[in-house]
Design a protein around this motif. Structure first.
Motif, PDB file in Angstrom:
ATOM      1  N   ASP A   5       0.828  -1.204   0.000  1.00  0.00           N
ATOM      2  CA  ASP A   5       0.000   0.000   0.000  1.00  0.00           C
ATOM      3  C   ASP A   5       0.863   1.255   0.000  1.00  0.00           C
ATOM      4  O   ASP A   5       0.570   2.220  -0.712  1.00  0.00           O
ATOM      5  N   ILE A   6       1.923   1.218   0.799  1.00  0.00           N
ATOM      6  CA  ILE A   6       2.832   2.370   0.863  1.00  0.00           C
ATOM      7  C   ILE A   6       3.499   2.578  -0.488  1.00  0.00           C
ATOM      8  O   ILE A   6       3.605   3.716  -0.968  1.00  0.00           O
ATOM      9  N   MET A   7       3.931   1.507  -1.123  1.00  0.00           N
ATOM     10  CA  MET A   7       4.582   1.615  -2.430  1.00  0.00           C
ATOM     11  C   MET A   7       3.629   2.189  -3.482  1.00  0.00           C
ATOM     12  O   MET A   7       4.029   3.043  -4.275  1.00  0.00           O
ATOM     13  N   ARG A   8       2.380   1.742  -3.460  1.00  0.00           N
ATOM     14  CA  ARG A   8       1.388   2.276  -4.408  1.00  0.00           C
ATOM     15  C   ARG A   8       1.132   3.747  -4.158  1.00  0.00           C
ATOM     16  O   ARG A   8       1.060   4.560  -5.083  1.00  0.00           O
ATOM     17  N   ARG A   9       0.992   4.115  -2.904  1.00  0.00           N
ATOM     18  CA  ARG A   9       0.766   5.519  -2.535  1.00  0.00           C
ATOM     19  C   ARG A   9       1.959   6.390  -2.940  1.00  0.00           C
ATOM     20  O   ARG A   9       1.783   7.490  -3.464  1.00  0.00           O
ATOM     21  N   LEU A  10       3.159   5.880  -2.711  1.00  0.00           N
ATOM     22  CA  LEU A  10       4.370   6.602  -3.093  1.00  0.00           C
ATOM     23  C   LEU A  10       4.394   6.866  -4.600  1.00  0.00           C
ATOM     24  O   LEU A  10       4.721   7.973  -5.033  1.00  0.00           O
ATOM     25  N   ALA A  12       1.870   7.034  -6.669  1.00  0.00           N
ATOM     26  CA  ALA A  12       0.844   8.021  -7.011  1.00  0.00           C
ATOM     27  C   ALA A  12       1.298   9.432  -6.646  1.00  0.00           C
ATOM     28  O   ALA A  12       1.093  10.388  -7.413  1.00  0.00           O
ATOM     29  N   LEU A  13       1.926   9.571  -5.488  1.00  0.00           N
ATOM     30  CA  LEU A  13       2.418  10.885  -5.066  1.00  0.00           C
ATOM     31  C   LEU A  13       3.537  11.381  -5.971  1.00  0.00           C
ATOM     32  O   LEU A  13       3.591  12.568  -6.305  1.00  0.00           O
ATOM     33  N   ARG A  14       4.405  10.487  -6.376  1.00  0.00           N
ATOM     34  CA  ARG A  14       5.507  10.878  -7.269  1.00  0.00           C
ATOM     35  C   ARG A  14       4.982  11.335  -8.625  1.00  0.00           C
ATOM     36  O   ARG A  14       5.491  12.296  -9.201  1.00  0.00           O
ATOM     37  N   VAL A  15       3.965  10.649  -9.128  1.00  0.00           N
ATOM     38  CA  VAL A  15       3.358  11.042 -10.408  1.00  0.00           C
ATOM     39  C   VAL A  15       2.724  12.425 -10.279  1.00  0.00           C
ATOM     40  O   VAL A  15       2.921  13.294 -11.144  1.00  0.00           O
ATOM     41  N   GLU A  16       1.986  12.644  -9.203  1.00  0.00           N
ATOM     42  CA  GLU A  16       1.361  13.950  -8.997  1.00  0.00           C
ATOM     43  C   GLU A  16       2.420  15.043  -8.851  1.00  0.00           C
ATOM     44  O   GLU A  16       2.265  16.155  -9.370  1.00  0.00           O
ATOM     45  N   HIS A  17       3.513  14.731  -8.164  1.00  0.00           N
ATOM     46  CA  HIS A  17       4.616  15.685  -7.974  1.00  0.00           C
ATOM     47  C   HIS A  17       5.213  16.077  -9.333  1.00  0.00           C
ATOM     48  O   HIS A  17       5.440  17.260  -9.601  1.00  0.00           O
ATOM     49  N   ARG A  18       5.443  15.076 -10.204  1.00  0.00           N
ATOM     50  CA  ARG A  18       5.978  15.358 -11.542  1.00  0.00           C
ATOM     51  C   ARG A  18       4.989  16.166 -12.369  1.00  0.00           C
ATOM     52  O   ARG A  18       5.379  17.078 -13.105  1.00  0.00           O
ATOM     53  N   ASP A  19       3.706  15.836 -12.257  1.00  0.00           N
ATOM     54  CA  ASP A  19       2.676  16.570 -12.997  1.00  0.00           C
ATOM     55  C   ASP A  19       2.636  18.034 -12.574  1.00  0.00           C
ATOM     56  O   ASP A  19       2.480  18.925 -13.415  1.00  0.00           O
ATOM     57  N   LEU A  20       2.756  18.269 -11.274  1.00  0.00           N
ATOM     58  CA  LEU A  20       2.783  19.650 -10.787  1.00  0.00           C
ATOM     59  C   LEU A  20       4.011  20.389 -11.313  1.00  0.00           C
ATOM     60  O   LEU A  20       3.932  21.567 -11.658  1.00  0.00           O
ATOM     61  N   ASP A  21       5.131  19.684 -11.381  1.00  0.00           N
ATOM     62  CA  ASP A  21       6.347  20.274 -11.948  1.00  0.00           C
ATOM     63  C   ASP A  21       6.085  20.744 -13.375  1.00  0.00           C
ATOM     64  O   ASP A  21       6.445  21.865 -13.749  1.00  0.00           O
ATOM     65  N   SER A  22       5.459  19.893 -14.156  1.00  0.00           N
ATOM     66  CA  SER A  22       5.146  20.228 -15.550  1.00  0.00           C
ATOM     67  C   SER A  22       4.170  21.395 -15.632  1.00  0.00           C
ATOM     68  O   SER A  22       4.329  22.291 -16.466  1.00  0.00           O
ATOM     69  N   ALA A  23       3.167  21.384 -14.768  1.00  0.00           N
ATOM     70  CA  ALA A  23       2.168  22.457 -14.779  1.00  0.00           C
ATOM     71  C   ALA A  23       2.795  23.791 -14.400  1.00  0.00           C
ATOM     72  O   ALA A  23       2.507  24.826 -15.023  1.00  0.00           O
ATOM     73  N   ILE A  24       3.671  23.788 -13.407  1.00  0.00           N
ATOM     74  CA  ILE A  24       4.346  25.012 -12.976  1.00  0.00           C
ATOM     75  C   ILE A  24       5.220  25.536 -14.111  1.00  0.00           C
ATOM     76  O   ILE A  24       5.217  26.734 -14.413  1.00  0.00           O
ATOM     77  N   LEU A  48       3.350  17.438  -0.993  1.00  0.00           N
ATOM     78  CA  LEU A  48       3.534  16.102  -1.555  1.00  0.00           C
ATOM     79  C   LEU A  48       4.926  15.568  -1.213  1.00  0.00           C
ATOM     80  O   LEU A  48       5.087  14.405  -0.843  1.00  0.00           O
ATOM     81  N   ARG A  49       5.932  16.429  -1.338  1.00  0.00           N
ATOM     82  CA  ARG A  49       7.309  16.017  -1.033  1.00  0.00           C
ATOM     83  C   ARG A  49       7.430  15.582   0.428  1.00  0.00           C
ATOM     84  O   ARG A  49       8.082  14.574   0.725  1.00  0.00           O
ATOM     85  N   LEU A  55       6.562   8.616   3.927  1.00  0.00           N
ATOM     86  CA  LEU A  55       6.284   7.250   3.498  1.00  0.00           C
ATOM     87  C   LEU A  55       7.576   6.485   3.213  1.00  0.00           C
ATOM     88  O   LEU A  55       7.681   5.293   3.527  1.00  0.00           O
ATOM     89  N   GLU A  56       8.556   7.161   2.618  1.00  0.00           N
ATOM     90  CA  GLU A  56       9.840   6.503   2.378  1.00  0.00           C
ATOM     91  C   GLU A  56      10.491   6.113   3.696  1.00  0.00           C
ATOM     92  O   GLU A  56      11.073   5.031   3.809  1.00  0.00           O
ATOM     93  N   ASP A  57      10.386   6.970   4.696  1.00  0.00           N
ATOM     94  CA  ASP A  57      10.936   6.665   6.011  1.00  0.00           C
ATOM     95  C   ASP A  57      10.221   5.462   6.639  1.00  0.00           C
ATOM     96  O   ASP A  57      10.836   4.668   7.359  1.00  0.00           O
ATOM     97  N   ALA A  58       8.932   5.349   6.375  1.00  0.00           N
ATOM     98  CA  ALA A  58       8.165   4.222   6.915  1.00  0.00           C
ATOM     99  C   ALA A  58       8.621   2.903   6.311  1.00  0.00           C
ATOM    100  O   ALA A  58       8.472   1.846   6.937  1.00  0.00           O
ATOM    101  N   LEU A  59       9.178   2.945   5.117  1.00  0.00           N
ATOM    102  CA  LEU A  59       9.638   1.720   4.461  1.00  0.00           C
ATOM    103  C   LEU A  59      10.994   1.245   4.997  1.00  0.00           C
ATOM    104  O   LEU A  59      11.324   0.065   4.887  1.00  0.00           O
ATOM    105  N   VAL A  60      11.759   2.152   5.573  1.00  0.00           N
ATOM    106  CA  VAL A  60      13.086   1.812   6.083  1.00  0.00           C
ATOM    107  C   VAL A  60      12.954   1.353   7.531  1.00  0.00           C
ATOM    108  O   VAL A  60      12.450   2.102   8.376  1.00  0.00           O
TER     109      VAL A  60
END
Length: 65
Positions: A5-10, A12-24, A48-49, A55-60
């Motif tokens: 679940d954490i990996m899937r959420r990560l 999705a968040l990374r995709v949204e982060h990249r999309d925002l980068d493109s929009a900006i 998002l970051r 979430l990355e910290d939760a995986l470690v």
């Protein structure tokens, strides 16, 4: 929340982060971009970051040295 679940959420968040980068970038390039909208996108990107880092910290696993 399971590891998968954490990996899937990560992802999705990374995709949204990249999309925002493109929009900006697109708003900044056109020159007609609303500065308030750009600021909102940047704030959202920071939130998002922060969530990505948590979430990355939760995986470690915690290792006591």
């Amino acid at each position: 929340m399971s590891r998968e679940d954490i990996m899937r959420r990560l992802e999705a968040l990374r995709v949204e982060h990249r999309d925002l980068d493109s929009a900006i970038a697109a708003l900044a390039d056109t020159g007609g971009g609303d500065q308030m909208q750009i600021a909102r996108f940047k704030k959202r990107k920071l939130r998002l970051r922060d969530e990505i880092v948590l979430l990355e910290d939760a995986l470690v696993p915690d290792i006591i040295a």
